[in-house]
Design an enzyme around this catalytic site. Sequence first.
Site, PDB file in Angstrom:
ATOM      1  N   GLY A 164      17.447  59.081 139.724  1.00  0.00           N
ATOM      2  CA  GLY A 164      17.209  58.328 138.492  1.00  0.00           C
ATOM      3  C   GLY A 164      15.854  58.591 137.876  1.00  0.00           C
ATOM      4  N   ASP A 224      16.235  69.387 144.837  1.00  0.00           N
ATOM      5  CA  ASP A 224      17.068  68.336 145.439  1.00  0.00           C
ATOM      6  C   ASP A 224      18.185  69.022 146.228  1.00  0.00           C
ATOM      7  OD1 ASP A 224      17.523  65.063 144.389  1.00  0.00           O
ATOM      8  OD2 ASP A 224      18.914  65.991 145.806  1.00  0.00           O
ATOM      9  N   ARG A 239      22.540  55.086 136.806  1.00  0.00           N
ATOM     10  CA  ARG A 239      21.089  55.212 136.622  1.00  0.00           C
ATOM     11  C   ARG A 239      20.627  56.659 136.479  1.00  0.00           C
ATOM     12  NH1 ARG A 239      22.343  54.767 141.840  1.00  0.00           N
ATOM     13  NH2 ARG A 239      21.210  55.919 143.419  1.00  0.00           N
ATOM     14  N   LYS A 255      23.226  68.685 142.398  1.00  0.00           N
ATOM     15  CA  LYS A 255      22.451  68.014 141.360  1.00  0.00           C
ATOM     16  C   LYS A 255      21.569  68.962 140.573  1.00  0.00           C
ATOM     17  CE  LYS A 255      22.219  63.263 142.929  1.00  0.00           C
ATOM     18  NZ  LYS A 255      21.388  62.150 143.416  1.00  0.00           N
ATOM     19  N   MET A 276      10.166  57.871 152.413  1.00  0.00           N
ATOM     20  CA  MET A 276       8.747  57.848 152.754  1.00  0.00           C
ATOM     21  C   MET A 276       8.230  59.149 153.378  1.00  0.00           C
ATOM     22  SD  MET A 276       5.974  56.184 152.513  1.00  0.00           S
ATOM     23  CE  MET A 276       6.336  54.471 152.093  1.00  0.00           C
ATOM     24  N   CYS A 293      -3.349  56.206 151.869  1.00  0.00           N
ATOM     25  CA  CYS A 293      -4.189  54.994 151.962  1.00  0.00           C
ATOM     26  C   CYS A 293      -3.357  53.760 151.604  1.00  0.00           C
ATOM     27  CB  CYS A 293      -5.367  55.072 151.001  1.00  0.00           C
ATOM     28  SG  CYS A 293      -6.548  56.374 151.329  1.00  0.00           S
ATOM     29  N   CYS A 346      17.875  51.901 147.310  1.00  0.00           N
ATOM     30  CA  CYS A 346      18.931  51.708 146.314  1.00  0.00           C
ATOM     31  C   CYS A 346      20.278  51.419 146.948  1.00  0.00           C
ATOM     32  CB  CYS A 346      19.033  52.943 145.427  1.00  0.00           C
ATOM     33  SG  CYS A 346      17.533  53.249 144.486  1.00  0.00           S
ATOM     34  N   CYS A 356      -8.442  57.059 156.748  1.00  0.00           N
ATOM     35  CA  CYS A 356      -7.162  57.669 156.358  1.00  0.00           C
ATOM     36  C   CYS A 356      -7.022  59.046 157.009  1.00  0.00           C
ATOM     37  CB  CYS A 356      -7.071  57.786 154.844  1.00  0.00           C
ATOM     38  SG  CYS A 356      -5.572  58.629 154.279  1.00  0.00           S
TER      39      CYS A 356
HETATM   40 ZN    ZN Z   1      -5.880  58.501 151.966  1.00  0.00          ZN
END
Ligand code: ZN
Length: 262
Positions: free
Chosen positions: A39, A60, A71, A84, A130, A176, A189, A247
């Site tokens: 989306g 993708d 969407r 896609k 992630m 961070c 989703c 970090c």
């Molecule tokens: Zn960082």
Amino acid sequence: MIIDREFIRYQRQIALSEIGEAGQAQLANLHVLMIGCGGLGSAASLYLAAAGVGRLVIVDDDEVDMSNLHRQVVYREQNVKSNKVEAMASQLLALNSMVKVRTINTRLEKAQLELEVMLAEIVLDCSDNMPTRQLINQVCLEQKTDLVSASATGWQGQFCVFDYQSGTEEQACYHCLYPFIELQQTRNCTTSGVVGPVVGILGNYQALAVIQKFATGKFHLETSKLHLFDGLKMDWKVMGIIKDQQCSVCSRNKGVPVSLTE
Ligand SMILES: [Zn+2]
């Protein structure tokens, strides 16, 4: 230098004093890497192609599903079960045949990602997980390539620009903000639903950030800030991101290193 047919096509952009012919020419020479053709990528890629961005590389490994269509507005019913990137490329070229589109129908390993980021002037993170976001952040930071990150779920969206090209060492990075690579999205989703226009707004913000930077020569928004969109109240909140001095990605005093490819 732009040619007559470009002038006619883009005259409503060129008419803006911040853009002009020079800004349009910058867009025509621009190479954008966009990772994720859902989306966010639907909205961002359509506006970037329409605006005359010279080269779009879209990544993708997924196929279009019927449940995407509410969407992921770049796709059509006949694209269901198609890959896609090919479906998106054909829509973008139908919109603007002057844009060069290259498709990558696989998840990029770190080495491939490094190569693609090296070729690009800016990266749009339109991915949905992630580990991918963390890897994109790490590579963009290492290569000092600007990163425009967004995500959306339910009625909420997040947007952030990391100016790794000209930012200082004191600027925070994506890691961070989300320091744990193993932190999986508890809401996505599939499990919690998402409202189509919310994703579209975030994708449009990503396209707008690219146009700002390259058509006017700089970002006008505050970078390394978390922009939070609430699709029910229809308002935005802006929050600072505090640099994590430990970090493992951006700090000199790196904490415990983490593998970003697991
Ligand atoms: Zn960082």
